[in-house]
Design a protein around this motif. Structure first.
Motif, PDB file in Angstrom:
ATOM      1  N   ASN A 228       0.864  -1.185   0.000  1.00  0.00           N
ATOM      2  CA  ASN A 228       0.000   0.000   0.000  1.00  0.00           C
ATOM      3  C   ASN A 228       0.895   1.227   0.000  1.00  0.00           C
ATOM      4  O   ASN A 228       1.092   1.895   1.017  1.00  0.00           O
ATOM      5  CB  ASN A 228      -0.925  -0.006   1.208  1.00  0.00           C
ATOM      6  N   LEU A 229       1.444   1.511  -1.185  1.00  0.00           N
ATOM      7  CA  LEU A 229       2.459   2.532  -1.326  1.00  0.00           C
ATOM      8  C   LEU A 229       1.849   3.919  -1.489  1.00  0.00           C
ATOM      9  O   LEU A 229       0.670   4.083  -1.787  1.00  0.00           O
ATOM     10  CB  LEU A 229       3.328   2.233  -2.550  1.00  0.00           C
ATOM     11  N   LEU A 230       2.702   4.927  -1.325  1.00  0.00           N
ATOM     12  CA  LEU A 230       2.374   6.287  -1.729  1.00  0.00           C
ATOM     13  C   LEU A 230       3.015   6.618  -3.072  1.00  0.00           C
ATOM     14  O   LEU A 230       2.505   7.463  -3.814  1.00  0.00           O
ATOM     15  CB  LEU A 230       2.870   7.291  -0.673  1.00  0.00           C
ATOM     16  N   TYR A 231       4.117   5.936  -3.374  1.00  0.00           N
ATOM     17  CA  TYR A 231       4.913   6.300  -4.550  1.00  0.00           C
ATOM     18  C   TYR A 231       5.563   5.054  -5.133  1.00  0.00           C
ATOM     19  O   TYR A 231       6.191   4.281  -4.408  1.00  0.00           O
ATOM     20  CB  TYR A 231       6.000   7.296  -4.115  1.00  0.00           C
ATOM     21  N   VAL A 245      -1.201  -4.310 -10.391  1.00  0.00           N
ATOM     22  CA  VAL A 245      -1.133  -4.616  -8.959  1.00  0.00           C
ATOM     23  C   VAL A 245      -0.980  -3.364  -8.103  1.00  0.00           C
ATOM     24  O   VAL A 245      -1.271  -3.385  -6.901  1.00  0.00           O
ATOM     25  CB  VAL A 245       0.034  -5.592  -8.658  1.00  0.00           C
ATOM     26  N   PHE A 246      -0.530  -2.272  -8.726  1.00  0.00           N
ATOM     27  CA  PHE A 246      -0.316  -1.046  -7.949  1.00  0.00           C
ATOM     28  C   PHE A 246      -1.591  -0.205  -7.826  1.00  0.00           C
ATOM     29  O   PHE A 246      -1.632   0.755  -7.071  1.00  0.00           O
ATOM     30  CB  PHE A 246       0.791  -0.204  -8.592  1.00  0.00           C
ATOM     31  N   PHE A 247      -2.620  -0.561  -8.591  1.00  0.00           N
ATOM     32  CA  PHE A 247      -3.860   0.204  -8.580  1.00  0.00           C
ATOM     33  C   PHE A 247      -4.845  -0.401  -7.580  1.00  0.00           C
ATOM     34  O   PHE A 247      -4.693  -1.527  -7.144  1.00  0.00           O
ATOM     35  CB  PHE A 247      -4.496   0.200  -9.979  1.00  0.00           C
ATOM     36  N   GLY A 248      -5.867   0.360  -7.268  1.00  0.00           N
ATOM     37  CA  GLY A 248      -6.925  -0.117  -6.384  1.00  0.00           C
ATOM     38  C   GLY A 248      -7.643   1.053  -5.755  1.00  0.00           C
ATOM     39  O   GLY A 248      -7.008   2.031  -5.338  1.00  0.00           O
ATOM     40  N   SER A 249      -8.956   0.980  -5.686  1.00  0.00           N
ATOM     41  CA  SER A 249      -9.751   2.113  -5.187  1.00  0.00           C
ATOM     42  C   SER A 249      -9.484   2.417  -3.720  1.00  0.00           C
ATOM     43  O   SER A 249      -9.693   3.542  -3.264  1.00  0.00           O
ATOM     44  CB  SER A 249     -11.242   1.830  -5.393  1.00  0.00           C
ATOM     45  N   LYS A 250      -9.018   1.431  -2.969  1.00  0.00           N
ATOM     46  CA  LYS A 250      -8.781   1.635  -1.544  1.00  0.00           C
ATOM     47  C   LYS A 250      -7.323   1.925  -1.215  1.00  0.00           C
ATOM     48  O   LYS A 250      -6.974   2.085  -0.041  1.00  0.00           O
ATOM     49  CB  LYS A 250      -9.259   0.403  -0.764  1.00  0.00           C
ATOM     50  N   LYS A 251      -6.488   2.001  -2.247  1.00  0.00           N
ATOM     51  CA  LYS A 251      -5.062   2.239  -1.996  1.00  0.00           C
ATOM     52  C   LYS A 251      -4.785   3.737  -1.864  1.00  0.00           C
ATOM     53  O   LYS A 251      -5.489   4.569  -2.437  1.00  0.00           O
ATOM     54  CB  LYS A 251      -4.227   1.626  -3.110  1.00  0.00           C
ATOM     55  N   ARG A 252      -3.738   4.043  -1.117  1.00  0.00           N
ATOM     56  CA  ARG A 252      -3.405   5.445  -0.845  1.00  0.00           C
ATOM     57  C   ARG A 252      -2.408   6.017  -1.843  1.00  0.00           C
ATOM     58  O   ARG A 252      -2.000   7.171  -1.719  1.00  0.00           O
ATOM     59  CB  ARG A 252      -2.808   5.555   0.560  1.00  0.00           C
ATOM     60  N   ILE A 253      -2.032   5.264  -2.842  1.00  0.00           N
ATOM     61  CA  ILE A 253      -0.960   5.659  -3.741  1.00  0.00           C
ATOM     62  C   ILE A 253      -1.287   6.964  -4.469  1.00  0.00           C
ATOM     63  O   ILE A 253      -2.415   7.199  -4.902  1.00  0.00           O
ATOM     64  CB  ILE A 253      -0.636   4.521  -4.736  1.00  0.00           C
ATOM     65  N   GLU A 254      -0.278   7.831  -4.602  1.00  0.00           N
ATOM     66  CA  GLU A 254      -0.432   9.137  -5.228  1.00  0.00           C
ATOM     67  C   GLU A 254       0.370   9.272  -6.524  1.00  0.00           C
ATOM     68  O   GLU A 254       0.024  10.088  -7.379  1.00  0.00           O
ATOM     69  CB  GLU A 254      -0.007  10.234  -4.251  1.00  0.00           C
ATOM     70  N   TYR A 255       1.441   8.482  -6.645  1.00  0.00           N
ATOM     71  CA  TYR A 255       2.297   8.573  -7.831  1.00  0.00           C
ATOM     72  C   TYR A 255       2.530   7.164  -8.386  1.00  0.00           C
ATOM     73  O   TYR A 255       3.086   6.307  -7.696  1.00  0.00           O
ATOM     74  CB  TYR A 255       3.640   9.206  -7.485  1.00  0.00           C
ATOM     75  N   ILE A 256       2.104   6.940  -9.626  1.00  0.00           N
ATOM     76  CA  ILE A 256       2.354   5.677 -10.318  1.00  0.00           C
ATOM     77  C   ILE A 256       3.101   6.003 -11.604  1.00  0.00           C
ATOM     78  O   ILE A 256       2.533   6.559 -12.546  1.00  0.00           O
ATOM     79  CB  ILE A 256       1.043   4.923 -10.633  1.00  0.00           C
ATOM     80  N   ILE A 257       4.389   5.670 -11.632  1.00  0.00           N
ATOM     81  CA  ILE A 257       5.258   6.032 -12.756  1.00  0.00           C
ATOM     82  C   ILE A 257       5.860   4.741 -13.307  1.00  0.00           C
ATOM     83  O   ILE A 257       6.755   4.147 -12.693  1.00  0.00           O
ATOM     84  CB  ILE A 257       6.359   7.013 -12.301  1.00  0.00           C
ATOM     85  N   LEU A 258       5.361   4.313 -14.455  1.00  0.00           N
ATOM     86  CA  LEU A 258       5.728   3.000 -15.005  1.00  0.00           C
ATOM     87  C   LEU A 258       6.207   3.091 -16.448  1.00  0.00           C
ATOM     88  O   LEU A 258       6.319   2.077 -17.133  1.00  0.00           O
ATOM     89  CB  LEU A 258       4.514   2.053 -14.925  1.00  0.00           C
ATOM     90  N   GLY A 259       6.473   4.277 -16.937  1.00  0.00           N
ATOM     91  CA  GLY A 259       6.802   4.484 -18.341  1.00  0.00           C
ATOM     92  C   GLY A 259       8.047   3.769 -18.816  1.00  0.00           C
ATOM     93  O   GLY A 259       8.943   3.429 -18.034  1.00  0.00           O
TER      94      GLY A 259
END
Length: 344
Positions: A228-231, A245-259
Motif C-alpha cells: 500500500n504505497l504512496l509512490y 497490482v499497484f492500482f486499487g480504489s482503496k489504496k493510498r498511492i499518489e504517484y504511479i510512474i511506469l513508463g
C-alpha cells in the motif's frame, strides 16, 4: 612577602600551562575523543580534501556548524557523532569509502555521500556495523558492485537512497525483513534481474519503491499487490507483465510512474486510487480504454498514456481535456479531444 622560590614555582607552572594548552583538550569540549579521532582518520583516508579543512583537531567537532557535515547527539547529551554528511568533496584521486566509518562511528544515524565523482569501489559488507543507522544516502558517485545483503542486518534502517551510481547485480531479496523501512530508491544504476517476490512482504510502514533507470527485467510479482504505497517509480527498465497490482480504489498511492517498459494489462479494468496525482504509463503495451474514474480525480496534475495500445474515447470531464495531446498520442485507436474526434 612572597619568596623567590615561590615566585619561581608560579612561573614554572605558568610556563607549563602555556606550552601544553595546545595539546590538552578543553574541559568544555563535548566531542567524544574516540569520534574525533575517527573523523580525523576518515579525513586522512579521503586524502585530506580541502572541503574538510574545518575538521581541525584543536576545535570541538560537536560545536554546531564548526565541522562541515558533522552533527552530534545533543538531545540526550551523549554528544556522539550521529550525522556524517560528505558532499561535494574533491578527492585527490579515486578512493573507496573510508573503512573507519564502519568501525569507529557506531552511533551514526545518518550517513550521506553526495556528488563525489572520485568515490569508487563497493559498499562494504561491514556497513552492518552501523547498528543505529536510519538513513543511507549514496548519490552521484562512482560507487560500484552489488548492494550488500548485510544492509538487512541494520534493523533501524528507514530509508536507503542510492541515486546515480554504478551499482550492479540484483536487488537484495532480504530487505523486506527490515521492520522500519519506509523507502528504497535505487535510481539510475546498472541493476539487473527481476523484482524479488519477497518485495510484496514489506511492512505497512513501507511507502516508496523507486527503481527507475536500471536494467531490470521479468514480470512484476503478483505479491506486490499486497503493498500500500504512496509512490512507485519503475520507469525506464525492461519490465513486463501485469502492473495493475499497484492500482486499487482503496489504496493510498499518489504517484504511479511506469513508463518505458513492456507492461501489458487492461487499463479499463483497473480501479483508480482517489488521491492519484501523477499517472505515467507511456511507452508500454497497455490496452483497453481509459477509465471514466479519471474524470473524478481531483488531485491529478500529470497524466501520460502515450505510445500504448489504448482504444476508445477519452472521457470528457474533470481535467482530462487540459492535458496536451502528446499525453495521449500514438495509441491504437484512442480518440476524442484533444486528439481527433471519434467516428460516429
Amino acid at each position: 612577602m612572597i619568596s623567590s622560590t615561590s615566585t619561581m614555582q608560579h612561573l614554572l607552572l605558568l610556563l607549563l600551562i602555556l606550552t601544553t594548552q595546545h595539546f590538552i583538550p578543553s574541559l568544555s569540549e563535548k566531542c567524544n575523543p574516540h569520534d574525533k579521532k575517527a573523523l580525523l582518520q576518515i579525513k586522512k583516508e579521503l586524502g585530506n580534501p580541502t572541503q574538510l579543512s574545518s575538521w581541525n583537531p584543536t576545535t570541538d567537532c560537536c560545536e554546531r556548524d564548526k565541522w562541515l557535515g558533522i552533527l552530534c547527539d545533543i538531545h540526550i547529551e551523549t554528544y556522539r557523532v550521529n550525522t556524517l554528511d560528505l558532499s561535494d568533496l574533491d578527492l585527490p584521486e579515486p578512493l573507496p569509502i573510508p573503512p573507519s566509518i564502519f568501525t569507529n562511528l557506531p552511533f551514526l544515524h545518518d550517513l550521506t555521500f553526495n556528488h563525489i565523482p572520485n568515490l569508487v569501489g563497493p559498499i562494504p559488507p561491514s556497513i552492518a556495523n552501523l547498528t543505529k543507522l536510519q538513513y543511507l544516502f549514496i548519490m552521484r558517485t562512482n560507487i560500484s558492485g552489488e548492494i550488500p545483503n548485510t544492509l538487512s542486518q541494520i534493523k533501524t534502517l528507514i530509508g536507503i537512497i542510492l541515486y546515480y551510481n554504478k551499482l550492479t547485480g540484483t536487488l537484495p531479496d532480504t530487505l523486506p525483513s527490515l521492520p522500519n523501512l519506509e523507502e528504497i530508491a535505487f535510481v539510475h544504476n546498472q541493476l539487473t534481474g527481476s523484482i524479488p517476490e519477497s518485495y510484496g512482504t514489506f511492512s505497512n510502514s513501507f511507502t516508496a519503491l523507486s527503481l527507475s533507470r536500471n536494467r531490470l527485467s521479468g514480470k512484476i510479482p503478483a505479491s506486490l499487490a499486497k503493498l500500500n504505497l504512496l509512490y512507485v517509480d519503475l520507469s525506464r527498465n525492461a519490465l513486463e507483465g501485469d502492473a495493475s497490482v499497484f492500482f486499487g480504489s482503496k489504496k493510498r498511492i499518489e504517484y504511479i510512474i511506469l513508463g518505458n517498459n513492456s507492461f501489458a494489462f487492461d487499463l479499463g479494468k483497473v480501479r483508480l486510487p482517489k488521491n492519484l496525482k501523477r499517472l505515467d504509463l507511456r511507452n508500454n503495451k497497455i490496452y483497453g480504454t481509459l477509465p471514466k474514474e479519471l474524470m473524478k480525480l481531483k488531485h491529478l496534475s500529470k497524466l501520460n498514456v502515450s505510445n500504448n495500445n489504448l482504444c476508445g474515447e477519452i472521457p470528457v470531464g474533470g481535467k482530462l481535456q487540459r492535458f496536451d495531446k502528446s499525453c495521449y498520442a500514438h495509441n491504437r485507436c484512442l480518440c476524442g479531444f484533444p486528439l481527433r474526434p471519434c467516428k460516429t
